[in-house]
Scaffold this motif. Sequence first.
Motif, PDB file in Angstrom:
ATOM      1  N   ASN A  49       7.331   5.103  -2.121  1.00  0.00           N
ATOM      2  CA  ASN A  49       5.788   5.202  -1.902  1.00  0.00           C
ATOM      3  C   ASN A  49       5.631   6.927  -1.628  1.00  0.00           C
ATOM      4  O   ASN A  49       6.705   7.495  -1.746  1.00  0.00           O
ATOM      5  N   GLU A 105       2.344  -7.705   6.500  1.00  0.00           N
ATOM      6  CA  GLU A 105       1.329  -6.927   6.919  1.00  0.00           C
ATOM      7  C   GLU A 105       1.396  -6.663   8.360  1.00  0.00           C
ATOM      8  O   GLU A 105       1.422  -7.658   9.102  1.00  0.00           O
ATOM      9  N   ASP A 159       0.784  -1.255  -0.063  1.00  0.00           N
ATOM     10  CA  ASP A 159      -0.085  -0.002   0.063  1.00  0.00           C
ATOM     11  C   ASP A 159       0.617   1.358   0.158  1.00  0.00           C
ATOM     12  O   ASP A 159       1.373   1.685   1.119  1.00  0.00           O
ATOM     13  N   ARG A 160       0.795   1.726  -1.166  1.00  0.00           N
ATOM     14  CA  ARG A 160       1.947   3.097  -1.312  1.00  0.00           C
ATOM     15  C   ARG A 160       1.394   4.402  -0.583  1.00  0.00           C
ATOM     16  O   ARG A 160       2.055   5.442  -0.904  1.00  0.00           O
ATOM     17  N   SER A 161       0.409   4.251  -0.070  1.00  0.00           N
ATOM     18  CA  SER A 161      -0.200   5.360   0.796  1.00  0.00           C
ATOM     19  C   SER A 161       0.325   5.496   2.007  1.00  0.00           C
ATOM     20  O   SER A 161       0.172   6.493   2.846  1.00  0.00           O
ATOM     21  N   LYS A 162       0.964   4.318   2.362  1.00  0.00           N
ATOM     22  CA  LYS A 162       1.616   4.253   3.855  1.00  0.00           C
ATOM     23  C   LYS A 162       2.864   4.335   3.743  1.00  0.00           C
ATOM     24  O   LYS A 162       3.567   3.663   3.134  1.00  0.00           O
TER      25      LYS A 162
END
Length: 591
Positions: free
Chosen positions: A97, A68, A44-47
């Motif tokens: 990210n 995860e 998840d490249r928003s984190k």
Amino acid sequence: MALQKHLLNDPDTLVVDSLAGLCAVNNQLAFDPPNKVVYKAGLDRSKVALICGGGSGHEPSHAGFVGEGMLSAAVCGNVFASPNPSQVRRGIDLVENDAGTLILVKNYTGDVLNFGLAAEQYAAEHAAKSDKVKFIVVGDDVAVGKTQGGMVGRRGLAGVVLVYKIAGALAAQGGSLDEVYNVAQYVSGRIGTIGVGLEHCHVPGTAAPSHSISATEIEIGLGIHNEAGNKRISPIPPLKELIPSLLDYITSTTDAERSFLPFKHDGKDEVVLLVNNLGGMSELELGGVVRATRDELATRKIVLSRIISGTIMTSLNMPGFSLSLLLLPRADDANAPKASAILSLLDAPAQAPGWKWSSGAAPITPTPLAPAPKPNAKRSADANSVVSAPNPAEFVAALERVCAALIAAEPEITRMDTIAGDGDCGLTLKGGAQAVQKEIAAKNIAGMDLVGDALVIAKVAETEMGGTSGALYSIFFSALAQGVQAAGVGKSSTATPELWGTALTSALNKLYTYTRARPPSRTLVDPLAAFVEAYGSGFSAAVKAASDAAEHTKDVDAKAGRSAYVDSAMLKSERVTDPGAWGVKIILEAI
């Protein structure tokens, strides 16, 4: 000496083979073999991304914590060797990210330089993102004092994994780069770790080590790359003595060299305990370490909020363990996260194969157990139906000789059983002998009531020996008590050779009800049956028959017992007698 045998294809491909196996186990991982980078496939490249790494040989660290809720990538070097900057740079690129990347490394010179160089290269080439890569060096070793450590600081040991978990959980929850960095930095400064080993490890593909820890020594403070510790102790102390000395290294506030953590020792210090297997320690022993450490912390009135135990950061196959304490913040600590927040992050789920299950709650505080009522092994009988030994003092002396002989023979019986069985026969018989000694000392066996004496020995076999041997001995002595009692019903009498002969035959027949072993079977039944069957010819002749039968087991194919599962050709080539049969021989000869 350290174990020098390994199962592998080739030392040169071992790291890649192992990482490929890890990715087969965990299908959320992806693998870049040329650079030995394991990373999350569905990132998840928003984190915020977390990267760690270092030399291999510390499994499950580091790649086992990618998943995860923990790390985004791990960059792995060869065994005990830091990855080079190109490998690390590849890892940074793979997890690039929008939220930023935090690099966490243990405090070893190679790791700090190579990961640091890669981070600087990335920042130089991506000026707009130069503030999106942060770097933390974690050092938690308390064995090396402040003077010796000098400017280098503390080495990084298993405590770094607590930083991975807490920072990784916060990143998974959407924490900003600054938030993740700040909590990781705080936690890393509140951890102390001390290691202890019985021996150094062996690196696959290398020559045998020239140094060794002796069989009677234990080494405190050794590193995870075979670095020597700061102290050796001989003889090896029991855990109840070792654990307090190890905790002193971590919790001391008076040792100017090792007062790294701000303990106050006022009954309000609160900690997380990590008990780490350095690679070659059994789970059985590790559980004992956990118990001893929990109890010692309770004695010191240090509040234990969580326990995590298992194989976390190894030194290949080193037989030893390390203790890590994370000192949690107090409610009035300024500029510190809440202890509840740290524990919540520690308890958050993580889909990483290396992370160990924990209860998510404080352990039960140890409380003294009320002693269990001691079973009364003596039988209830008419006072006029007592059978005694002709000379009770001689009877007790004979039992004392038996106990001493079994204890002295433990090493030899253990040697036999490591070849012919599971290696525990010597210790089983020794444990039974020591328990009988205690019963004699307590005058629960005195030769005045042979039925009661036999029942006490049966109970000892049942409770103190255990296993197959314990059950066989317990059945036999219980049956022997029945036989003696039957011969003495209705009168008070003294045991005669004839009474013993009748009782022994009855006991052997009763034993046959519960075991299929019949001589020759390469079991303890062989000498026992030989003794009982020859008893009518006199005690000395019966003992000689039993001794011959025990010796003969080395030439007998196993039909029952521990040796039935061992290659008979190997047993005959080794010319080893059955350990259980040898124990019976020792008992009878001692009498």
